[in-house]
Enzyme design. Sequence first.
Site, short mmCIF file in Angstrom:
data_model
loop_
_atom_site.label_atom_id
_atom_site.label_comp_id
_atom_site.label_asym_id
_atom_site.label_seq_id
_atom_site.Cartn_x
_atom_site.Cartn_y
_atom_site.Cartn_z
CE LYS A 75 -66.64 -29.79 31.34
NZ LYS A 75 -67.10 -30.98 30.49
CG ASN A 96 -69.97 -32.17 34.68
OD1 ASN A 96 -70.20 -32.86 35.90
ND2 ASN A 96 -70.93 -32.37 33.91
CG ASP A 111 -69.44 -34.13 30.91
OD1 ASP A 111 -70.62 -33.60 31.01
OD2 ASP A 111 -68.19 -33.49 30.99
N GLY A 136 -61.41 -40.55 19.13
CA GLY A 136 -61.03 -39.29 19.77
C GLY A 136 -60.33 -39.53 21.07
CB ILE A 225 -70.46 -36.62 22.39
CG1 ILE A 225 -68.89 -36.30 22.02
CG2 ILE A 225 -70.32 -37.95 22.95
CD1 ILE A 225 -68.13 -36.29 23.38
N GLY A 248 -76.32 -36.96 19.69
CA GLY A 248 -75.88 -36.57 21.03
C GLY A 248 -76.48 -35.66 21.97
#
Length: 285
Positions: A75, A96, A111, A136, A225, A248
Site C-alpha cells: 500500500k 489501496n 478503507d 490500536g 474491523i 467488520g
Amino acid sequence: MDDSRETFAPRAFVTGFPVKHSRSPIIHGHWLKTLALPGSYCTHEVAPEDFPAFVQSLKSGTSGFVGGNVTIPHKEMAFKLADEPDDLSCELGASNTLWLEDGKLKATNTDGQGFTANLDERHPGWDKSGSAVILGAGGASRAVVQAVRDRGVREIHLVNRTVARAVELADRFGMTVHPHPMGALAEVMKGAGLFINTTSLGMEGEAAPAIDFSPMQQNAVVTDIVYIPLMTPILAQAQAQGFATVDGLGMLLHQAAPGFEKWFGQRPVVDEVLRALIIADMEQH
Ligand code: ATR
C-alpha cells in the site's frame, strides 16, 4: 495484449504478497455477474522487489489491467509510485485502489470510506454521539482515524499498547485525536458514543482482554474491523453488556465499491446476497 480489453472487457486485479486468500475476487466477480458487465477481476501476486516493475507495466498499459486493489505489503509503495495519489492517500501515505485515467495512474484509499459506509448502513447516527475511542495505532488504524475525524466526531481517543505509536498517529491527524496508553482505557471510555477495535486482539480464535463498556453512553455502538470471526470476543463482550455492535465484514465489502466503479463503470450495491456469499466462503476455509 488482449484486443478485447479496452473496448469490451476491462481487467482488474488485487495484488499483495501473499494474496491468494483475498476475498476481493468473490466480491467483484459477484458484482460483474449481477450487473451483467463484461470484465474480470483476479488475484495477481507480486513480490515486493517486483512491485515497481509491475506499476511501470500498469502505467505503460502493457499489463493489460485498467487498475486494481493493493493490499499488504504494497500500500505504501503504491502510493509512492502512483502518478496522482488523491488527498486521502497523501495524508495516509498509503493507497489501496489504483486506476488509469487520462493516461495517468491515479490512486486513492477506500478503507476509511468502507469503514464509515458500514456504520452508516448498520448503525445510522453513529457519528452524532460524542467522543470515540479507537483501540490500536497500527496500519489498519490510520484510515479509520482519518475517516472518523473527517465525519466530524469532536474528540477521538487513540489508545495503544505502545503509546509512542499512538502519539505518532495522533500527530498526523491534528487536534481532534488524543493519544493514550492502554491504562487510560477505562477513563477515556467515560461518556464515549463509539468504540472501535483496530487491533488484532481476538482475531481467528485468539483471546481478547476483558473490557468493561459500562462507562460509555448507554446508546453507544461498538465495532471491530476484525471480521474473522464475525462475532469477535470484543463484540461478544459488548453485546453481553447490552451495547449495540457492528461487525467488520461490511467494511471489506464497502471499501471495494469505489474501485469497481472506476474500473467497470457502474456503482455496485453491497447487499445481503454478497454478505452471505462471503460468510459461506469463510465457513469453508
Ligand atoms: P495492522 O496493519 O493490522 O494494524 P500492525 O500495524 O502490526 O497491524 O498493528 C497491530 C495493532 O494491534 C497495534 O496497534 C498493536 O499494538 P502495538 O502498536 O503496541 O504493537 C496491536 N496489538 C497487537 N497485539 C496486541 C496485544 N496483544 N495487546 C495489545 N495490542 C496489540
